[in-house]
Scaffold this motif. Structure first.
Motif, short mmCIF file in Angstrom:
data_model
loop_
_atom_site.label_atom_id
_atom_site.label_comp_id
_atom_site.label_asym_id
_atom_site.label_seq_id
_atom_site.Cartn_x
_atom_site.Cartn_y
_atom_site.Cartn_z
N GLY A 20 -35.10 -24.10 -21.74
CA GLY A 20 -36.29 -24.40 -22.52
C GLY A 20 -35.91 -24.62 -23.97
N THR A 21 -36.75 -25.35 -24.70
CA THR A 21 -36.52 -25.57 -26.13
C THR A 21 -37.80 -25.29 -26.90
N THR A 22 -37.66 -25.00 -28.19
CA THR A 22 -38.83 -24.68 -29.01
C THR A 22 -39.73 -25.88 -29.23
N SER A 23 -39.26 -27.09 -28.94
CA SER A 23 -40.11 -28.28 -29.03
C SER A 23 -41.08 -28.37 -27.86
N GLY A 24 -40.83 -27.60 -26.81
CA GLY A 24 -41.64 -27.68 -25.61
C GLY A 24 -41.02 -28.49 -24.49
N THR A 25 -39.97 -29.25 -24.79
CA THR A 25 -39.26 -30.00 -23.75
C THR A 25 -38.39 -29.04 -22.94
N ARG A 26 -38.48 -29.13 -21.62
CA ARG A 26 -37.64 -28.32 -20.74
C ARG A 26 -36.65 -29.23 -20.03
N LEU A 27 -35.43 -28.74 -19.82
CA LEU A 27 -34.36 -29.54 -19.23
C LEU A 27 -33.72 -28.79 -18.07
N VAL A 28 -33.35 -29.55 -17.04
CA VAL A 28 -32.60 -29.00 -15.92
C VAL A 28 -31.39 -29.89 -15.69
N LEU A 29 -30.21 -29.32 -15.91
CA LEU A 29 -28.96 -30.03 -15.68
C LEU A 29 -28.44 -29.68 -14.30
N GLY A 30 -28.09 -30.71 -13.53
CA GLY A 30 -27.36 -30.51 -12.28
C GLY A 30 -25.94 -31.03 -12.46
N HIS A 31 -24.96 -30.18 -12.27
CA HIS A 31 -23.55 -30.56 -12.44
C HIS A 31 -22.86 -30.31 -11.11
N TRP A 32 -22.46 -31.39 -10.42
CA TRP A 32 -22.03 -31.31 -9.03
C TRP A 32 -20.59 -31.81 -8.88
#
Length: 243
Positions: A20-32
């Protein structure tokens, strides 16, 4: 590299970071490091207004991921991940620059590490882990996104993420924050607190004979790829290589 999935489904072995970020944007990284498509990484983002964006490195991976989860937009861009000690750096074309720092393994990580790898990666094992995961982390380890595919998440390790910095299209996203509200890509979820999870994910058809239907978001052809199961991935604690 598009091949028909085997009876056990398509297996992806690697890492998922929910941030999560304080801007409200949430990110999910998939590293395979190991997948039916070879090594690759992808990033799912949800903006504060709810716009869901997938960044994937090839049309084939974009079709597969967008055929499993739900997005409003898909962009095919190079996604590179570099790991140096506890620091992860992600560059997705000219769109995203992300850096995060992995902290110590907590009690949950120690418990996950105690489970033998083959057992943790075995899809039926998620019947045992699903309820504890919901109660302790607020996540699910098996289910369906309603797009003709079912998923099983075999978590094998968990570390807190202690720091995050990111820019999206040149705009600063701020520092680390809780992943609140939860991301809405499908049934899949991440812990409320930013975390890096070592995981083996199996993706298969919802039931025998079920097609992989569902309209593709803007920029992605409507056909969906699939692949053979991959073997087990890097040994516990290894974060993969520079991609």
């Amino acid at each position: 590299m598009s091949r028909r999935a085997g009876p056990a489904g398509s297996r992806f072995d690697g890492f998922i970071a929910g941030l999560g970020t304080t801007s409200g944007t949430r990110l999910v990284l998939g590293h395979w490091p190991r997948s039916p498509f070879g090594p690759f990484s992808d990033v799912m983002l949800e903006r504060p207004g709810g716009h869901r964006l997938l960044l994937a490195p090839t049309p084939e991976t974009a079709r597969f991921v967008s055929g499993t989860y739900s997005f409003d937009e898909v962009r095919v861009v190079p996604v590179r991940v570099r790991v140096q000690g506890d620091d992860w750096t992600v560059v997705a074309g000219d769109l995203l620059r992300l850096r995060f720092t992995v902290g110590r393994r907590g009690l949950m990580g120690l418990a996950l590490r105690a489970v033998p790898g083959p057992l943790a990666a075995w899809p039926p094992w998620t019947a045992v882990t699903d309820l504890p995961a919901r109660l302790l982390l607020g996540v699910r380890t098996r289910g369906s996104a309603g797009r003709g595919r079912r998923e099983w998440y075999g978590a094998r390790d968990l570390h807190r993420v202690t720091a995050v910095s990111a820019t999206l299209e040149g705009r600063d996203l701020g520092s680390a924050a809780l992943v609140v509200p939860p991301v809405r890509f499908g049934f899949g979820s991440t812990p409320r607190r930013p975390a890096l999870v070592r995981v083996t994910t199996t993706v298969g058809p919802e039931r025998a004979g079920t097609g992989m239907s569902g309209r593709a978001p803007r920029g992605v052809p409507s056909d969906h790829g699939s692949g053979d199961p991959a073997g087990s991935g890097p040994r516990g604690g290894e974060h993969g290589r520079d991609r």
